[in-house]
Motif scaffolding. Structure first.
Motif, PDB file in Angstrom:
ATOM      1  N   LEU A   1       0.830  -1.211   0.000  1.00  0.00           N
ATOM      2  CA  LEU A   1       0.000   0.000   0.000  1.00  0.00           C
ATOM      3  C   LEU A   1       0.860   1.256   0.000  1.00  0.00           C
ATOM      4  CD1 LEU A   1      -2.723  -1.078   2.596  1.00  0.00           C
ATOM      5  CD2 LEU A   1      -3.099  -0.677   0.166  1.00  0.00           C
ATOM      6  N   GLY A   2       1.909   1.262   0.815  1.00  0.00           N
ATOM      7  CA  GLY A   2       2.791   2.416   0.873  1.00  0.00           C
ATOM      8  C   GLY A   2       3.554   2.629  -0.420  1.00  0.00           C
TER       9      GLY A   2
ATOM     10  N   SER B   1      -3.247   6.941   5.952  1.00  0.00           N
ATOM     11  CA  SER B   1      -3.758   7.507   4.707  1.00  0.00           C
ATOM     12  C   SER B   1      -5.236   7.167   4.546  1.00  0.00           C
ATOM     13  CB  SER B   1      -2.968   6.945   3.519  1.00  0.00           C
ATOM     14  OG  SER B   1      -3.547   7.361   2.302  1.00  0.00           O
ATOM     15  N   PHE B   2      -6.056   8.192   4.390  1.00  0.00           N
ATOM     16  CA  PHE B   2      -7.506   7.990   4.289  1.00  0.00           C
ATOM     17  C   PHE B   2      -7.860   7.006   3.175  1.00  0.00           C
ATOM     18  CE2 PHE B   2     -11.842   9.022   3.094  1.00  0.00           C
ATOM     19  CZ  PHE B   2     -12.461   9.219   4.324  1.00  0.00           C
ATOM     20  N   SER B   3      -7.124   7.067   2.070  1.00  0.00           N
ATOM     21  CA  SER B   3      -7.450   6.204   0.935  1.00  0.00           C
ATOM     22  C   SER B   3      -7.134   4.742   1.199  1.00  0.00           C
ATOM     23  CB  SER B   3      -6.680   6.662  -0.313  1.00  0.00           C
ATOM     24  OG  SER B   3      -5.283   6.560  -0.106  1.00  0.00           O
TER      25      SER B   3
ATOM     26  N   MET C   1      -7.635  -1.625   3.910  1.00  0.00           N
ATOM     27  CA  MET C   1      -7.324  -2.193   5.227  1.00  0.00           C
ATOM     28  C   MET C   1      -8.504  -3.001   5.771  1.00  0.00           C
ATOM     29  SD  MET C   1      -5.333   1.126   6.804  1.00  0.00           S
ATOM     30  CE  MET C   1      -5.460   0.599   8.515  1.00  0.00           C
ATOM     31  N   LEU C   2      -9.688  -2.447   5.669  1.00  0.00           N
ATOM     32  CA  LEU C   2     -10.875  -3.194   6.112  1.00  0.00           C
ATOM     33  C   LEU C   2     -11.078  -4.453   5.263  1.00  0.00           C
ATOM     34  CD1 LEU C   2     -13.328  -0.281   6.883  1.00  0.00           C
ATOM     35  CD2 LEU C   2     -12.770  -2.134   8.464  1.00  0.00           C
TER      36      LEU C   2
ATOM     37  N   VAL D   1     -17.138   2.130   4.551  1.00  0.00           N
ATOM     38  CA  VAL D   1     -17.927   0.973   4.123  1.00  0.00           C
ATOM     39  C   VAL D   1     -18.011   0.920   2.604  1.00  0.00           C
ATOM     40  CG1 VAL D   1     -20.225  -0.071   4.171  1.00  0.00           C
ATOM     41  CG2 VAL D   1     -19.238   0.890   6.277  1.00  0.00           C
ATOM     42  N   SER D   2     -18.253   2.071   1.974  1.00  0.00           N
ATOM     43  CA  SER D   2     -18.342   2.119   0.519  1.00  0.00           C
ATOM     44  C   SER D   2     -17.027   1.699  -0.124  1.00  0.00           C
ATOM     45  CB  SER D   2     -18.721   3.533   0.072  1.00  0.00           C
ATOM     46  OG  SER D   2     -18.755   3.628  -1.329  1.00  0.00           O
ATOM     47  N   SER D   3     -15.920   2.200   0.405  1.00  0.00           N
ATOM     48  CA  SER D   3     -14.608   1.858  -0.137  1.00  0.00           C
ATOM     49  C   SER D   3     -14.316   0.373   0.019  1.00  0.00           C
ATOM     50  CB  SER D   3     -13.532   2.682   0.560  1.00  0.00           C
ATOM     51  OG  SER D   3     -12.243   2.326   0.108  1.00  0.00           O
ATOM     52  N   THR D   4     -14.663  -0.183   1.173  1.00  0.00           N
ATOM     53  CA  THR D   4     -14.441  -1.613   1.410  1.00  0.00           C
ATOM     54  C   THR D   4     -15.254  -2.453   0.432  1.00  0.00           C
ATOM     55  OG1 THR D   4     -14.076  -1.163   3.758  1.00  0.00           O
ATOM     56  CG2 THR D   4     -14.525  -3.441   3.132  1.00  0.00           C
ATOM     57  N   ASN D   5     -16.517  -2.083   0.245  1.00  0.00           N
ATOM     58  CA  ASN D   5     -17.366  -2.806  -0.707  1.00  0.00           C
ATOM     59  C   ASN D   5     -16.793  -2.754  -2.114  1.00  0.00           C
ATOM     60  OD1 ASN D   5     -19.165  -3.480   1.295  1.00  0.00           O
ATOM     61  ND2 ASN D   5     -20.582  -1.802   0.848  1.00  0.00           N
TER      62      ASN D   5
END
Length: 566
Positions: A96-97, A177-179, A184-185, A261-265
């Motif tokens: 990720l980094g 990082s927010f993105s 991560m989830l 939640v949206s990002s994880t989905n």
């Protein structure tokens, strides 16, 4: 990484750190200054617990692969004690980094270890640091060792404790990082699915910038420490926070949660024809409070701890995805030890103000090795946490070091309050040097009949998985098949999922009257059971677990019983 993104990440590192909930059981930053000094000379005994723990697991994998396979597939219920940032494997943080253009170089506190940092606004790395994406194989190996307990050379219990907590600061630029929160989830859910977990509660801190701003205002309005040690002042403190914009911070946190939640989905493609199987793992959040928030002089930052407790409880009261509130950070650190009673007063007050908000606290994550023989905290951190409203206790290892009279008293308090103990074997061995007969699990579960559930804590930092917790329990404590089922059932029964539970008593497998006479987990429950399940998310999850357990028992039950017995 584009210039504007790099600039944002450079100018607001503290905001990003908080948004990603950088902490597992660790504090916001690795122990430095007074905190590091306070703990550095206390606990230097050899850590034989780690050798015992991983030795048994490695032995089982080599000598009993059939047992390990069956335990991996065994439906484990819920993972209730889980920190998001500590869950992600170091290899994933490196990936990720690298994708975000981060850099790596020596950790200023421990130069033999690497730390990851964000690049400058120009995209260049600071002096002495290199692009993470260009790390050599040897450097990547050292990064994995720096960001976790992988291949750690335990010089003593203290060294493991310090390494564990230090890792969170080393990968904070990535977890901050927010993105990265969606990925991560997703990693959390994928690992849970691989371990046959049906439900996860993960701890996160919300709106750190707002917490800091409101705490500063509160500190200016009420500067004297006595305002925070006297509980009669708490209504005025809370009302002031409300007038200063606390509800706006809660609304912002709710928007963050929707984005997570949206990002994880999206990462898992949930809802698509080719969705990741991890989409079937349900999850919720616990809002976390840093019990070691401190001022520059190392003293407790009580206004900030009060403010973070306030926003966490108000958020849990307003947002259905936040099912509880928790305390985290090293319990043996000076701020936590010195202000424990005041912090419990905070939780007692908010428990009374928001009686429907669930509380699960880290309590008793201390041993005489860290706090001294006979320290009252060994007992008080258990009973005090429960009396402050905790329905579950994380770790609760200090129980082992009480005399029989005190143990009986603590057990009585736990029983009268229907408390569950969350057991993370791996981190208890790595952080505290506690395993085997010194661990209180068999006393809780067998001698005193206290409900217990295994948990992962920070499996990325531990470089382990949930199945390992169960392998160790089988190998060390000889848990039977029926005990394994009971432990898994406890984990969902004591989850903070809304609704009435399926079992009126897990130990005796007594089901609610609405579903009496029906096979738990059956595909077509009759009324009134069907209506009962429709009205309770917890009961539906338990019913789903029973269906998984039945399928497992048909295929793998005989294999597992061969090793565990009934």
């Amino acid at each position: 990484m584009n210039r504007s993104k790099a600039l944002f990440r450079t100018l607001f590192p503290s905001l990003l750190l908080g948004l990603s909930l950088l902490q597992g059981c660790a504090s916001m930053e690795p122990a430095t200054g007074k905190q590091a000094t306070a703990s550095a000379s206390i606990c230097n005994q050899a850590n034989s617990a780690v050798i015992d723990y991983f030795g048994l697991i490695d032995s089982a994998k080599k000598e009993r692969p059939e047992l390990v396979e069956a335990l991996a597939k065994f439906p484990k219920g819920a993972d209730l004690h889980n920190h998001l940032s500590g869950t992600v494997m170091p290899e994933d943080y490196i990936a990720l980094g690298s994708a975000e253009g981060d850099c790596f170089g020596p950790d200023t506190s421990v130069p033999t270890m690497y730390a990851i940092t964000t690049a400058a606004a120009s995209g260049a790395c600071n002096a002495g640091f290199k692009p993470l994406a260009k790390a050599s194989a040897d450097e990547r190996q050292k990064l994995v060792q720096s960001l976790s307990m992988y291949q750690f050379d335990y010089q003593g219990i203290q060294s493991g404790h310090d390494q564990f907590f230090a890792t969170f600061g080393r990968f904070g630029a990535v977890s901050g990082s927010f993105s990265n929160e969606g990925p991560m989830l997703a990693k959390l859910l994928q690992q849970a699915n691989a371990d046959n977990v049906i439900y996860v509660e993960t701890m996160m801190s919300f709106q750190p910038a707002a917490v800091s701003r409101l705490a500063d205002l509160l500190r200016q309005r009420y500067p004297d420490a006595s305002y925070y040690t006297e509980s009669s002042n708490y209504p005025a403190l809370f009302d002031y926070l409300l007038s200063a914009g606390l509800k706006n911070a809660v609304i912002a946190a709710q928007k963050d949660i929707a984005a997570y939640v949206s990002s994880t989905n999206a990462v898992l493609r949930c809802g698509a024809a080719d969705q990741d199987p991890a989409c079937d793992v349900s999850y919720d959040f616990q809002a976390a409070v840093n019990r070691n928030a401190s001022m520059k002089d190392g003293s407790a930052d009580l206004p900030k701890i009060f403010t973070q407790t306030a926003i966490s409880c108000l958020l849990a009261d307003a947002e259905k995805r936040v099912v509880g509130v928790n305390l985290l950070s090293g319990e043996d650190q000076p701020v936590s030890m010195q202000s424990f009673s005041t912090q419990m007063q905070f939780f007692s007050y908010f428990h009374g103000r928001f009686p429907k908000v669930n509380i699960a606290l880290h309590g008793g994550e201390i041993t005489p090795c860290f706090v001294g023989d006979g320290n009252p905290a060994l007992k008080d951190h258990l009973t005090g946490s429960i009396r402050a409203g905790a329905k579950r206790l994380g770790h609760a290892v200090s129980f082992s070091y009480l005399n029989d009279v005190d143990k009986a008293e603590v057990a009585a308090v736990m029983k009268s309050n229907n408390t569950l103990v969350e057991i993370p074997f791996t981190s208890n061995a790595q952080i505290l040097g506690v395993a085997g007969e010194e661990h209180p699990f068999p006393q809780y579960f067998r001698k005193y009949g206290i409900p217990a559930a295994f948990s992962t804590d920070d499996e990325g930092v531990s470089h382990a998985d949930y199945t390992s917790e169960w392998i160790y329990a089988v190998m060390k404590y000889g848990i039977t098949f029926s005990e394994a089922v009971r432990l898994a059932r406890f984990s969902i029964q004591y989850s903070f999922l809304p609704g009435d539970p399926l079992w009126t008593d897990v130990a005796s497998a007594k089901i609610v009257s609405q579903c009496a006479g029906q096979a738990p987990g059956s595909s077509d429950p009759a009324e009134p059971c069907r209506a009962f399940l429709a009205g309770s998310a917890k009961a539906r999850t338990q019913w789903s677990y029973e269906a998984k357990l039945s399928r497992f028992d048909n295929e793998y039950g005989p294999k597992l019983r061969k090793y565990l017995g009934n």
